[in-house]
Structures are given as C-alpha cells and as structure tokens.
Design a protein around this motif. Sequence first.
Motif, PDB file in Angstrom:
ATOM      1  N   SER A  81      36.999  20.431 -15.567  1.00  0.00           N
ATOM      2  CA  SER A  81      37.794  21.118 -14.543  1.00  0.00           C
ATOM      3  C   SER A  81      39.044  20.318 -14.172  1.00  0.00           C
ATOM      4  CB  SER A  81      36.930  21.328 -13.303  1.00  0.00           C
ATOM      5  OG  SER A  81      36.542  20.065 -12.805  1.00  0.00           O
ATOM      6  N   VAL A  82      39.684  19.726 -15.181  1.00  0.00           N
ATOM      7  CA  VAL A  82      40.843  18.885 -14.885  1.00  0.00           C
ATOM      8  C   VAL A  82      42.118  19.727 -14.885  1.00  0.00           C
ATOM      9  CG1 VAL A  82      42.217  16.979 -15.787  1.00  0.00           C
ATOM     10  CG2 VAL A  82      39.758  16.871 -15.827  1.00  0.00           C
ATOM     11  N   HIS A  83      43.020  19.466 -13.987  1.00  0.00           N
ATOM     12  CA  HIS A  83      44.334  20.098 -14.068  1.00  0.00           C
ATOM     13  C   HIS A  83      45.399  19.042 -13.881  1.00  0.00           C
ATOM     14  CE1 HIS A  83      44.162  20.045  -9.704  1.00  0.00           C
ATOM     15  NE2 HIS A  83      42.957  20.559  -9.831  1.00  0.00           N
ATOM     16  N   ALA A  84      46.657  19.428 -14.076  1.00  0.00           N
ATOM     17  CA  ALA A  84      47.750  18.450 -14.166  1.00  0.00           C
ATOM     18  C   ALA A  84      47.783  17.474 -12.987  1.00  0.00           C
ATOM     19  CB  ALA A  84      49.065  19.185 -14.284  1.00  0.00           C
ATOM     20  N   LYS A  85      47.446  17.965 -11.794  1.00  0.00           N
ATOM     21  CA  LYS A  85      47.595  17.102 -10.615  1.00  0.00           C
ATOM     22  C   LYS A  85      46.336  16.313 -10.290  1.00  0.00           C
ATOM     23  CE  LYS A  85      51.347  19.373  -8.291  1.00  0.00           C
ATOM     24  NZ  LYS A  85      51.608  20.500  -7.422  1.00  0.00           N
ATOM     25  N   SER A  86      45.367  16.346 -11.189  1.00  0.00           N
ATOM     26  CA  SER A  86      44.111  15.644 -10.909  1.00  0.00           C
ATOM     27  C   SER A  86      44.353  14.172 -10.666  1.00  0.00           C
ATOM     28  CB  SER A  86      43.180  15.768 -12.109  1.00  0.00           C
ATOM     29  OG  SER A  86      42.702  17.055 -12.210  1.00  0.00           O
ATOM     30  N   LYS A  87      43.465  13.574  -9.898  1.00  0.00           N
ATOM     31  CA  LYS A  87      43.480  12.117  -9.722  1.00  0.00           C
ATOM     32  C   LYS A  87      43.174  11.467 -11.058  1.00  0.00           C
ATOM     33  CE  LYS A  87      42.612  10.247  -5.246  1.00  0.00           C
ATOM     34  NZ  LYS A  87      43.147   8.938  -5.279  1.00  0.00           N
ATOM     35  N   THR A  88      43.614  10.231 -11.224  1.00  0.00           N
ATOM     36  CA  THR A  88      43.305   9.529 -12.473  1.00  0.00           C
ATOM     37  C   THR A  88      42.412   8.324 -12.196  1.00  0.00           C
ATOM     38  OG1 THR A  88      45.267   8.155 -12.257  1.00  0.00           O
ATOM     39  CG2 THR A  88      45.495  10.144 -13.588  1.00  0.00           C
ATOM     40  N   ALA A  89      41.683   7.898 -13.228  1.00  0.00           N
ATOM     41  CA  ALA A  89      40.917   6.636 -13.162  1.00  0.00           C
ATOM     42  C   ALA A  89      41.149   5.912 -14.480  1.00  0.00           C
ATOM     43  CB  ALA A  89      39.439   6.919 -12.966  1.00  0.00           C
ATOM     44  N   LEU A  90      41.205   4.575 -14.408  1.00  0.00           N
ATOM     45  CA  LEU A  90      41.379   3.782 -15.619  1.00  0.00           C
ATOM     46  C   LEU A  90      40.014   3.449 -16.210  1.00  0.00           C
ATOM     47  CD1 LEU A  90      44.011   1.116 -14.450  1.00  0.00           C
ATOM     48  CD2 LEU A  90      44.429   3.189 -15.800  1.00  0.00           C
ATOM     49  N   ILE A  91      39.939   3.432 -17.525  1.00  0.00           N
ATOM     50  CA  ILE A  91      38.725   2.944 -18.201  1.00  0.00           C
ATOM     51  C   ILE A  91      39.187   1.891 -19.201  1.00  0.00           C
ATOM     52  CG2 ILE A  91      36.756   3.526 -19.668  1.00  0.00           C
ATOM     53  CD1 ILE A  91      36.992   6.422 -18.680  1.00  0.00           C
ATOM     54  N   ILE A  92      38.624   0.702 -19.116  1.00  0.00           N
ATOM     55  CA  ILE A  92      38.989  -0.345 -20.075  1.00  0.00           C
ATOM     56  C   ILE A  92      37.859  -0.436 -21.081  1.00  0.00           C
ATOM     57  CG2 ILE A  92      39.913  -2.700 -20.338  1.00  0.00           C
ATOM     58  CD1 ILE A  92      41.243  -1.017 -18.092  1.00  0.00           C
ATOM     59  N   GLY A  93      38.161  -0.103 -22.328  1.00  0.00           N
ATOM     60  CA  GLY A  93      37.154  -0.171 -23.389  1.00  0.00           C
ATOM     61  C   GLY A  93      36.726   1.210 -23.848  1.00  0.00           C
ATOM     62  N   ALA A  94      36.898   1.471 -25.151  1.00  0.00           N
ATOM     63  CA  ALA A  94      36.547   2.785 -25.707  1.00  0.00           C
ATOM     64  C   ALA A  94      35.259   2.717 -26.512  1.00  0.00           C
ATOM     65  CB  ALA A  94      37.705   3.309 -26.563  1.00  0.00           C
ATOM     66  N   GLY A  95      34.243   2.016 -25.979  1.00  0.00           N
ATOM     67  CA  GLY A  95      32.905   2.026 -26.587  1.00  0.00           C
ATOM     68  C   GLY A  95      32.134   3.220 -26.047  1.00  0.00           C
ATOM     69  N   PRO A  96      30.836   3.291 -26.326  1.00  0.00           N
ATOM     70  CA  PRO A  96      30.059   4.421 -25.810  1.00  0.00           C
ATOM     71  C   PRO A  96      30.116   4.535 -24.286  1.00  0.00           C
ATOM     72  CG  PRO A  96      28.656   2.897 -27.083  1.00  0.00           C
ATOM     73  CD  PRO A  96      30.058   2.414 -27.216  1.00  0.00           C
ATOM     74  N   GLU A 126      38.021   1.411 -31.547  1.00  0.00           N
ATOM     75  CA  GLU A 126      37.535   2.694 -31.031  1.00  0.00           C
ATOM     76  C   GLU A 126      36.047   2.901 -31.362  1.00  0.00           C
ATOM     77  OE1 GLU A 126      39.188   6.236 -32.779  1.00  0.00           O
ATOM     78  OE2 GLU A 126      38.782   7.403 -30.958  1.00  0.00           O
ATOM     79  N   GLY A 127      35.300   3.313 -30.367  1.00  0.00           N
ATOM     80  CA  GLY A 127      33.862   3.551 -30.541  1.00  0.00           C
ATOM     81  C   GLY A 127      33.057   2.322 -30.168  1.00  0.00           C
ATOM     82  N   GLY A 128      33.748   1.170 -30.060  1.00  0.00           N
ATOM     83  CA  GLY A 128      33.085  -0.066 -29.635  1.00  0.00           C
ATOM     84  C   GLY A 128      32.146  -0.620 -30.680  1.00  0.00           C
ATOM     85  N   ALA A 129      31.192  -1.420 -30.201  1.00  0.00           N
ATOM     86  CA  ALA A 129      30.284  -2.125 -31.113  1.00  0.00           C
ATOM     87  C   ALA A 129      29.347  -1.153 -31.823  1.00  0.00           C
ATOM     88  CB  ALA A 129      29.488  -3.157 -30.324  1.00  0.00           C
ATOM     89  N   GLY A 130      29.207   0.044 -31.258  1.00  0.00           N
ATOM     90  CA  GLY A 130      28.231   0.966 -31.853  1.00  0.00           C
ATOM     91  C   GLY A 130      28.731   1.709 -33.074  1.00  0.00           C
ATOM     92  N   THR A 131      30.031   1.658 -33.361  1.00  0.00           N
ATOM     93  CA  THR A 131      30.578   2.573 -34.363  1.00  0.00           C
ATOM     94  C   THR A 131      30.146   2.253 -35.785  1.00  0.00           C
ATOM     95  OG1 THR A 131      32.469   2.709 -32.956  1.00  0.00           O
ATOM     96  CG2 THR A 131      32.724   3.644 -35.129  1.00  0.00           C
ATOM     97  N   PRO A 133      31.932   7.310 -37.310  1.00  0.00           N
ATOM     98  CA  PRO A 133      33.373   7.348 -37.038  1.00  0.00           C
ATOM     99  C   PRO A 133      33.922   8.767 -36.850  1.00  0.00           C
ATOM    100  CG  PRO A 133      32.891   5.762 -38.746  1.00  0.00           C
ATOM    101  CD  PRO A 133      31.614   6.502 -38.491  1.00  0.00           C
ATOM    102  N   GLY A 134      33.452   9.716 -37.638  1.00  0.00           N
ATOM    103  CA  GLY A 134      33.933  11.104 -37.510  1.00  0.00           C
ATOM    104  C   GLY A 134      33.557  11.667 -36.142  1.00  0.00           C
ATOM    105  N   ILE A 135      32.367  11.343 -35.691  1.00  0.00           N
ATOM    106  CA  ILE A 135      31.896  11.846 -34.388  1.00  0.00           C
ATOM    107  C   ILE A 135      32.744  11.240 -33.265  1.00  0.00           C
ATOM    108  CG2 ILE A 135      29.898  11.859 -32.812  1.00  0.00           C
ATOM    109  CD1 ILE A 135      28.150  11.716 -35.430  1.00  0.00           C
ATOM    110  N   ILE A 136      33.032   9.934 -33.391  1.00  0.00           N
ATOM    111  CA  ILE A 136      33.853   9.252 -32.371  1.00  0.00           C
ATOM    112  C   ILE A 136      35.250   9.893 -32.327  1.00  0.00           C
ATOM    113  CG2 ILE A 136      34.930   7.021 -31.732  1.00  0.00           C
ATOM    114  CD1 ILE A 136      31.945   6.729 -31.611  1.00  0.00           C
ATOM    115  N   ALA A 137      35.814  10.163 -33.510  1.00  0.00           N
ATOM    116  CA  ALA A 137      37.162  10.762 -33.551  1.00  0.00           C
ATOM    117  C   ALA A 137      37.134  12.137 -32.875  1.00  0.00           C
ATOM    118  CB  ALA A 137      37.643  10.862 -34.995  1.00  0.00           C
TER     119      ALA A 137
END
Length: 518
Positions: free
Chosen positions: A77-92, A143-148, A194-198
């Motif tokens: 339910s995101v729209h252009a004016k939504s609040k943002t949050a930072l996430i550091i790390g693209a693992g699971p 991308e995908g972190g240690a699990g990929t 990797p395909g699933i992560i992409a």
Amino acid sequence: MKHEVEIAVKPKEIKDNDLIVRMACDKAGITIDTIDDWEINKQSIDARGRQIVYRLKITLYIGEERQLPVSIKEAFSVHAKSKTALIIGAGPAGYFAALQLLKQGIRPILLERGKDVQARRRDLKAIQQDARVNPHSNYCFGEGGAGTYSDGKLYTRSHKRGNIQEILEILVEHGAKTDILKDAHPHIGSNKLPGIIANLRKTIEEYGGEIHFDAFVTDFMISNNNLEGVIDAQGKQYKADATILATGHSARDIFRLLDEKQIEIEAKPFAIGVRIEHPQSEIDHIQYRQRQREENLPASSYRVVTQVDDVGVFSFCMCPGGLIVPAATAPGEIVVNGMSLSRRDSPYANSGFVTAIDNSTINQLGYRGKLANLQFQEAVEQAMFQNGDGSQQAPALRMTDFTQSRLSSDLNASSYIPGLYPAPLYDILPQVISDRLSRGMEAIGRKMKGFYTREANVVGVESRTSSPVRIPRDPQTLMHPLHGLFPCGEGAGYAGGILSAAMDGQRVADAVAVYYSA
Ligand SMILES: Cc1cc2nc3c(=O)[nH]c(=O)nc-3n(C[C@H](O)[C@H](O)[C@H](O)COP(=O)(O)OP(=O)(O)OC[C@H]3O[C@@H](n4cnc5c(N)ncnc54)[C@H](O)[C@@H]3O)c2cc1C
C-alpha cells in the motif's frame, strides 16, 4: 470437506501421482471420483525400517477447492508520499524487511555494499580460482547476503509456523519450486537462489522501494541520541527516521564503527570448529544402508550432537552432495563454509563440526572488551592463512590424524576448489577447541558407525557460525537505546539462518511501522 490422511510410498513410487492419490483415497475410505482436489502437505523420508519409505501427509478436498496462496503484492500500500525507512544490508533480513515495509505502507531504501547477484558471481570465481578476495563482494557480501550462494536449506528451530509458511510462499511466488512447501527439510540450492533474489528485488523496486548497490555504509549521522541517517563510502548521505541495520555476522567494520561511536554492543558467544567432508556414499551407507542410492532418494544428511565436558559439540549446516567453499571476507584469512546445488549431486557430504566458545574462555585466551570475540574469531582465521603462497588453500587433516594430533602424509580428495594441504590444525586451533572437537568426533563415531574414519577430511576453519557481537534492542519496540536504530537479523544476534533472518526482518519492519504511527 477435507480429509487428512497419511500414507507411505516406496522411493520408486514417489513421482506416481495417480498411485499416490489412489492410495490416499483408499486410506480415507472414499472413491477417487468424489474428490475435487488433493495435495501433499508434508513429505519426509523414513529410513528406519528395512524398506526406506517416503511418508506423506495428504489432504483430499471434497466439495471444495484448495486455497491458493494470496500474492504478497496484493498487500502493498505504498504511494509516492509514503514515509521512508533505511535498510542497511540486502541479505534475507534486509529483503524481507523491505517487503514487510511495503506492506506497512513505508518505502524502503536499501543500501548494500556489494553487487547485484549476477555481478557477484565474477567475484566468487576470483576467490575460487585466483585467491582474490574482494572485501565487498564475496560468499558473505553482496545482494541476497550470505544465504545466496549457500545450500539454501530452509529450516529453522523457530516454531512460528505461520511466518515460515508465508516466507516459503513468497519464495515460491518469486520462483522457488513448490516442493519447498511440503518437504520436511526444504532446500533450494545455490544455482536457483540468485534468480529468486533478483525477482524479490524487482518486486521491491516495482512497488516503490529503492536498492543501491556499491553503497558501503561507513558512518552514522547522530544528533541528540537520534540516528538521523547514514553516510556511504562516497560521502553520500541517506536520511530517514528509522534505520534497520541488517549487515550480517561478517560486517566487522560495522561492529568496529558502532564501538568507536560508543553505540552500545555486547560480546556474544558463538561456535567455532572445522568442516568435515566425507564421501557422500559413506553417509548414504550409514543413513540408508546403501552405497549406491536407489532411484528418487536424495543424498542423505545427518545432524549429530554430543556433550564433551558438559559443552555441546555438534554438526552445523550439513550440505549433502555439496561443496566446501572459501567464505573469507578479507584477504589474509581462511574461512570455510558449505553449499550445494539444487540437485545435491556432488560425490561429497560436508558439514560444520563445531563447539560453543563462551566469553570467559575467550577472555582467558587474552581477548578483552566488547570486540573480544570478534578479535578472537579474526585471529583464528588469520592463523589458518599460513600456507605462505597467498592462496585460499585451506589447512586440513584426515579425521583420524586430527584426533591423534598427527600430520597426515596425504589427504582425501575434496570438493574444495582452491585445494587443501596437510597442516597441524590441532595446533592452529586453540587447544580447548581441538580437544573438544576430537573427543566429539570419536564419541559420534561410536554412535554412528562409519562417521569417524580416515576417509574423511577435517578442514579449517568453520568460524562464521553466528555473530560474535550482539547489538541490543528493546524486546518490545525492537529499537536500540540509540533512537531510530533497529538492529536486525543474524549480525545483530537475532537470527541464525536464512528463514530466521527473514522472519526477523519482517518483525523489525512491523516494529518500525509501530514507531512511525506513535
Ligand atoms: C556459504 C554459506 C552457506 C550457508 N548456508 C545456509 C543454508 O543452507 N541455510 C541457512 O539457513 N543459512 C545458511 N547460511 C547462513 C545464512 O546465509 C545467514 O544466516 C543469513 O544470510 C543471515 O541473513 P542476514 O540478512 O541477517 O545477513 P546477511 O545474509 O549476512 O546479509 C547482510 C548483508 O549486509 C551487507 N553489508 C554488510 N556491511 C554493510 C555495510 N557497511 N554497508 C552496506 N551493506 C553492508 C552484506 O553485503 C550482506 O549482503 C549460509 C551462509 C554461508 C556463508
């Protein structure tokens, strides 16, 4: 109406759906033409009896259809004016936090030090073949972190069934086989992950999330005990009221940064040891009593545990039909881990064989402070790097030589591409660890005939079992004492594996939504 039944079929019958549904209807006492639909809910192998069988839990539907999972995208339910949050790390943890933020109407901005899954492959090849370790792109980072590029085993000791099912369904929606929904020990394989992560990345971006690769976070922006954002290595600033820190157990620079900035962290006990590699046929012989597996039986696995001096010694992340891989994240260290392809068809079976080491033992070894366990872990990994040729060759011994503190004159063949060389692992590891591991191997060998053998190699070092640091958070709000910081996933000490990291990501994203709504 639904009928639940349990049946057992021989391995050669497991692909015969007509036979399976007939057997299920017979068991339920109904005729096949009365059912509208059916499905296998759970599937496991039972090798205890003379005849190995698959045990199946089946649901038969009469007068109703089975319910198909709802697409996760319907909940965004995101729209252009939504609040943002930072996430550091693209693992699971990071990716599942991002999906959950989208569900909560919050736009995730993900920063990942490594490359996308495709580009990451070249760096893995460079480690395997040329011993070049890129500190931002390797088996743990990217991308995908240690699990990929892992085994992709999807089990957890957590019992939050609802969440587990949801995560498995999201993985299926993004390309995993539906088998993972029914297998007792689901597994994806590093060729499919990797395909699933992409695909997960495409979903996050399609619904308004941003993902920045090569964005190595090196500093925090803090004012009046509020985390206002982060800065990357290029000096680019990213701001938001909430930052989810999901950088994994190998992000030593992040732990050092937290310590430098006097942001609260704690030394966390972890487990350390070696990777053991047997011929897969030996494990099949132990588990199935067959050296040549019959049709439709997967490579067999094991999970072993024993106590030595009241401390657990146990197998960890077993990879049937798998490969040992070099999992170092910096030059000058040797770290091993395991992975497998979806078919699990290599002739080797490997697993971590580790024992817990507590804070006081590490202190006695001369390491002090909040980073003591990290420094100990790093020192052991560096001590393993002693071949002198700068390669990623790993020190190893035959198992029976390891327990008798004897240098092997030669080693067994191995799946480890950079190669092994005989080295006195019993001396390179702290004595308290090698003693416990040796006695553990002998004890397991007494219970499981064939496990303790000179046909197995013991390879150093399995040290990235979990984080050596915990980043504390309030059990209710999941926020750190530093306002706006949400420690998450394995690196912060709240997960141990792909599934539990993904679940923690969801939980933390929900906590961020509560924080924003207050
Ligand atoms: C070879 C291998 C095999 C494994 N096999 C399995 C398995 O079969 N099943 C299983 O359940 N688990 C397995 N694991 C463990 C599993 O991968 C981890 O438990 C899981 O990935 C932890 O998830 P996470 O998101 O918390 O952290 P991670 O997956 O470690 O992700 C952290 C991410 O943060 C990024 N990052 C770090 N520092 C920074 C920074 N300063 N700035 C920006 N980004 C940063 C990293 O690049 C990384 O992508 C395996 C691990 C390895 C290494």
